[in-house]
Design a protein around this motif. Structure first.
Motif, PDB file in Angstrom:
ATOM      1  N   UNK A 226     -11.818   7.204 -26.013  1.00  0.00           N
ATOM      2  CA  UNK A 226     -11.602   8.325 -25.093  1.00  0.00           C
ATOM      3  C   UNK A 226     -12.632   9.419 -25.351  1.00  0.00           C
ATOM      4  N   UNK A 227     -12.654  10.391 -24.469  1.00  0.00           N
ATOM      5  CA  UNK A 227     -13.586  11.507 -24.614  1.00  0.00           C
ATOM      6  C   UNK A 227     -13.305  12.296 -25.889  1.00  0.00           C
ATOM      7  N   UNK A 228     -12.063  12.255 -26.378  1.00  0.00           N
ATOM      8  CA  UNK A 228     -11.715  12.963 -27.611  1.00  0.00           C
ATOM      9  C   UNK A 228     -12.045  12.152 -28.862  1.00  0.00           C
ATOM     10  N   UNK A 229     -12.451  10.895 -28.675  1.00  0.00           N
ATOM     11  CA  UNK A 229     -12.809  10.058 -29.809  1.00  0.00           C
ATOM     12  C   UNK A 229     -11.718   9.123 -30.270  1.00  0.00           C
ATOM     13  N   UNK A 230     -10.554   9.168 -29.657  1.00  0.00           N
ATOM     14  CA  UNK A 230      -9.481   8.265 -30.052  1.00  0.00           C
ATOM     15  C   UNK A 230      -9.760   6.844 -29.569  1.00  0.00           C
ATOM     16  N   UNK A 231      -9.261   5.864 -30.336  1.00  0.00           N
ATOM     17  CA  UNK A 231      -9.491   4.455 -30.024  1.00  0.00           C
ATOM     18  C   UNK A 231      -8.177   3.761 -29.709  1.00  0.00           C
ATOM     19  N   UNK A 232      -8.234   2.821 -28.783  1.00  0.00           N
ATOM     20  CA  UNK A 232      -7.101   1.942 -28.546  1.00  0.00           C
ATOM     21  C   UNK A 232      -7.648   0.589 -28.093  1.00  0.00           C
ATOM     22  N   UNK A 233      -6.932  -0.496 -28.409  1.00  0.00           N
ATOM     23  CA  UNK A 233      -7.401  -1.816 -27.977  1.00  0.00           C
ATOM     24  C   UNK A 233      -7.547  -1.875 -26.465  1.00  0.00           C
ATOM     25  N   UNK A 234      -8.622  -2.481 -26.009  1.00  0.00           N
ATOM     26  CA  UNK A 234      -8.858  -2.602 -24.569  1.00  0.00           C
ATOM     27  C   UNK A 234      -8.080  -3.794 -24.028  1.00  0.00           C
ATOM     28  N   UNK A 235      -7.392  -3.585 -22.923  1.00  0.00           N
ATOM     29  CA  UNK A 235      -6.664  -4.648 -22.238  1.00  0.00           C
ATOM     30  C   UNK A 235      -7.336  -4.846 -20.885  1.00  0.00           C
ATOM     31  N   UNK A 236      -8.009  -5.980 -20.724  1.00  0.00           N
ATOM     32  CA  UNK A 236      -8.790  -6.228 -19.516  1.00  0.00           C
ATOM     33  C   UNK A 236      -8.280  -7.462 -18.787  1.00  0.00           C
ATOM     34  N   UNK A 237      -8.607  -7.535 -17.507  1.00  0.00           N
ATOM     35  CA  UNK A 237      -8.249  -8.704 -16.699  1.00  0.00           C
ATOM     36  C   UNK A 237      -9.445  -9.633 -16.490  1.00  0.00           C
ATOM     37  N   UNK A 238     -10.442  -9.501 -17.325  1.00  0.00           N
ATOM     38  CA  UNK A 238     -11.611 -10.347 -17.150  1.00  0.00           C
ATOM     39  C   UNK A 238     -12.502 -10.310 -18.373  1.00  0.00           C
ATOM     40  N   UNK A 239     -13.597 -11.050 -18.289  1.00  0.00           N
ATOM     41  CA  UNK A 239     -14.552 -11.125 -19.376  1.00  0.00           C
ATOM     42  C   UNK A 239     -15.588 -10.020 -19.196  1.00  0.00           C
ATOM     43  N   UNK A 240     -15.616  -9.017 -20.071  1.00  0.00           N
ATOM     44  CA  UNK A 240     -16.569  -7.924 -19.884  1.00  0.00           C
ATOM     45  C   UNK A 240     -18.019  -8.361 -20.034  1.00  0.00           C
ATOM     46  N   UNK A 241     -18.237  -9.514 -20.699  1.00  0.00           N
ATOM     47  CA  UNK A 241     -19.601 -10.012 -20.902  1.00  0.00           C
ATOM     48  C   UNK A 241     -20.087 -10.866 -19.726  1.00  0.00           C
ATOM     49  N   UNK A 242     -19.224 -11.152 -18.765  1.00  0.00           N
ATOM     50  CA  UNK A 242     -19.582 -12.088 -17.708  1.00  0.00           C
ATOM     51  C   UNK A 242     -20.850 -11.727 -16.969  1.00  0.00           C
ATOM     52  N   UNK A 243     -21.064 -10.426 -16.704  1.00  0.00           N
ATOM     53  CA  UNK A 243     -22.231 -10.017 -15.924  1.00  0.00           C
ATOM     54  C   UNK A 243     -23.542 -10.385 -16.604  1.00  0.00           C
ATOM     55  N   UNK A 244     -23.529 -10.532 -17.932  1.00  0.00           N
ATOM     56  CA  UNK A 244     -24.769 -10.898 -18.625  1.00  0.00           C
ATOM     57  C   UNK A 244     -25.227 -12.294 -18.239  1.00  0.00           C
ATOM     58  N   UNK A 245     -24.288 -13.107 -17.735  1.00  0.00           N
ATOM     59  CA  UNK A 245     -24.620 -14.435 -17.220  1.00  0.00           C
ATOM     60  C   UNK A 245     -24.622 -14.452 -15.692  1.00  0.00           C
ATOM     61  N   UNK A 246     -24.563 -13.264 -15.101  1.00  0.00           N
ATOM     62  CA  UNK A 246     -24.629 -13.173 -13.647  1.00  0.00           C
ATOM     63  C   UNK A 246     -23.340 -13.499 -12.931  1.00  0.00           C
ATOM     64  N   UNK A 247     -22.202 -13.371 -13.629  1.00  0.00           N
ATOM     65  CA  UNK A 247     -20.931 -13.720 -12.990  1.00  0.00           C
ATOM     66  C   UNK A 247     -19.908 -12.608 -13.201  1.00  0.00           C
ATOM     67  N   UNK A 248     -18.938 -12.592 -12.321  1.00  0.00           N
ATOM     68  CA  UNK A 248     -17.742 -11.757 -12.447  1.00  0.00           C
ATOM     69  C   UNK A 248     -16.599 -12.713 -12.719  1.00  0.00           C
ATOM     70  N   UNK A 249     -16.142 -12.738 -13.968  1.00  0.00           N
ATOM     71  CA  UNK A 249     -15.131 -13.699 -14.402  1.00  0.00           C
ATOM     72  C   UNK A 249     -13.827 -12.958 -14.682  1.00  0.00           C
ATOM     73  N   UNK A 250     -12.764 -13.293 -13.924  1.00  0.00           N
ATOM     74  CA  UNK A 250     -11.517 -12.540 -14.003  1.00  0.00           C
ATOM     75  C   UNK A 250     -10.325 -13.483 -14.108  1.00  0.00           C
ATOM     76  N   UNK A 251      -9.234 -12.928 -14.641  1.00  0.00           N
ATOM     77  CA  UNK A 251      -7.973 -13.662 -14.757  1.00  0.00           C
ATOM     78  C   UNK A 251      -6.830 -12.753 -14.335  1.00  0.00           C
ATOM     79  N   UNK A 252      -6.173 -13.120 -13.243  1.00  0.00           N
ATOM     80  CA  UNK A 252      -5.027 -12.354 -12.745  1.00  0.00           C
ATOM     81  C   UNK A 252      -5.350 -10.856 -12.597  1.00  0.00           C
ATOM     82  N   UNK A 253      -6.522 -10.586 -12.083  1.00  0.00           N
ATOM     83  CA  UNK A 253      -6.920  -9.198 -11.856  1.00  0.00           C
ATOM     84  C   UNK A 253      -6.380  -8.732 -10.508  1.00  0.00           C
ATOM     85  N   UNK A 254      -5.737  -7.563 -10.445  1.00  0.00           N
ATOM     86  CA  UNK A 254      -5.294  -7.044  -9.149  1.00  0.00           C
ATOM     87  C   UNK A 254      -6.474  -6.910  -8.193  1.00  0.00           C
ATOM     88  N   UNK A 255      -6.243  -7.247  -6.947  1.00  0.00           N
ATOM     89  CA  UNK A 255      -7.323  -7.242  -5.965  1.00  0.00           C
ATOM     90  C   UNK A 255      -7.994  -5.875  -5.866  1.00  0.00           C
TER      91      UNK A 255
END
Length: 318
Positions: A226-255
């Motif tokens: 966060x902007x204050x420096x606090x940390x929390x585990x990230x909960x994502x609906x996809x692979x954040x690294x996907x774009x490095x391979x040119x793809x948007x890879x998601x799992x059960x992501x809300x439209x």
């Protein structure tokens, strides 16, 4: 016979900026949408002005923090100020001939960055130390090496770093919420509305927030800072690294979330109706062809994709 004017006039650029404010930051009515369509069709240069202004609008992310926050504030009180600041796009865009060089004298950080990408562009960079850097869509960095250290400044957007472990100098990364340090880390950084997303694949990263104690983030961890420096585990609906391979890879992501992600890679406006925003999307999509992605959504979900123009797409219930 005079040569036809190839570039929009300043007045057309101003009109395009006005429409950008109405369509991107407000909730347009059906009447507003019809008026926009009429304006767009009334002159060929209107469409060109809209294309360029809508793709340049994200340059606002490079403005000083307080100005950018005021510009993007959603409250009614700030709308007049936001409109005035968006007028900067006219200066950025035209200068008489829509010359890209005309943006340089403004001194906006992202425009003067060592390396940057436009909307939908991704870029691979090789540092003189052997480190590999990748920039995602609409991102910018500065890179400075000295005898004592390697320094990268994330001006805006998203990047990955694969640091050369054979170089003993620390690799420092400066961001708007503080600094990070590594020597042999492979990491991903993305600016978010609330701070930073940090994912570490290899090595160890020391996080030095501006207003919090330092923290260690290790391989396999993915955190939101966060902007204050606090940390929390990230909960994502996809692979954040996907774009490095040119793809948007998601799992059960809300439209709605998926559309927001897709919109980062194409100029203009992509809207998702609230009635379908919670439909779930799964799969791996090629970022190089956003039109095909929209077609797949229409085939796999109970939605329809309406093109007001090439640069204004709406996704509604079928």
């Amino acid at each position: 016979m005079p040569t036809p004017e190839r570039n929009p006039a300043q007045a057309q650029v101003d009109q395009a900026i006005d429409w950008l404010v109405k369509l991107r930051f407000d909730e347009p009515s059906a009447r507003t949408e019809r008026q926009f369509q009429q304006w767009l069709a009334s002159h060929p240069h209107n469409a060109l002005a809209w294309q360029r202004v809508s793709s340049l609008s994200d340059e606002l992310a490079g403005l000083p923090g307080d100005l950018s926050r005021r510009t993007l504030d959603s409250s009614q009180r700030q709308r007049i100020g936001r409109r005035d600041h968006l007028k900067l796009l006219a200066v950025l865009a035209v200068g008489g001939s829509f010359a890209w060089a005309a943006r340089e004298p403004l001194g906006l950080p992202a425009l003067l960055a060592d390396s940057r990408t436009g909307t939908g562009e991704r870029r691979d960079l090789q540092g003189s130390d052997g480190s590999r850097i990748q920039l995602n869509t609409d991102s910018a960095i500065d890179l400075r090496y000295s005898v004592e250290q390697r320094l990268l400044t994330l001006v805006r957007g998203e990047m990955t770093l694969d640091s050369n472990a054979d170089d003993n100098r620390p690799f420092l990364i400066d961001t708007r919420i503080g600094a990070l340090s590594t020597r042999d880390g492979q990491l991903l950084l993305r600016e978010t509305d609330h701070g930073l997303l940090l994912a570490v694949r290899r090595g160890e990263v020391t996080l030095l927030p501006a207003s919090a104690p330092l923290r260690q983030v290790r391989a396999g961890e993915m955190v939101e800072v966060s902007a204050s420096g606090s940390l929390q585990p990230a909960v994502l609906h996809g692979d954040p690294w996907g774009w490095t391979d040119g793809v948007l890879s998601v799992q059960q992501m809300p439209l709605g979330e998926f559309v927001s992600e897709l919109a980062r890679y194409r100029p203009g406006v992509v809207r998702c109706a609230p009635q379908v925003a919670q439909l779930k999307v799964s799969g791996t999509y090629q970022l190089a062809d956003s039109e095909h992605i929209l077609l797949l959504l229409a085939r796999s979900l109970p939605v329809r994709v309406d093109y007001r123009t090439r640069y204004w797409v709406s996704i509604d219930a079928a």
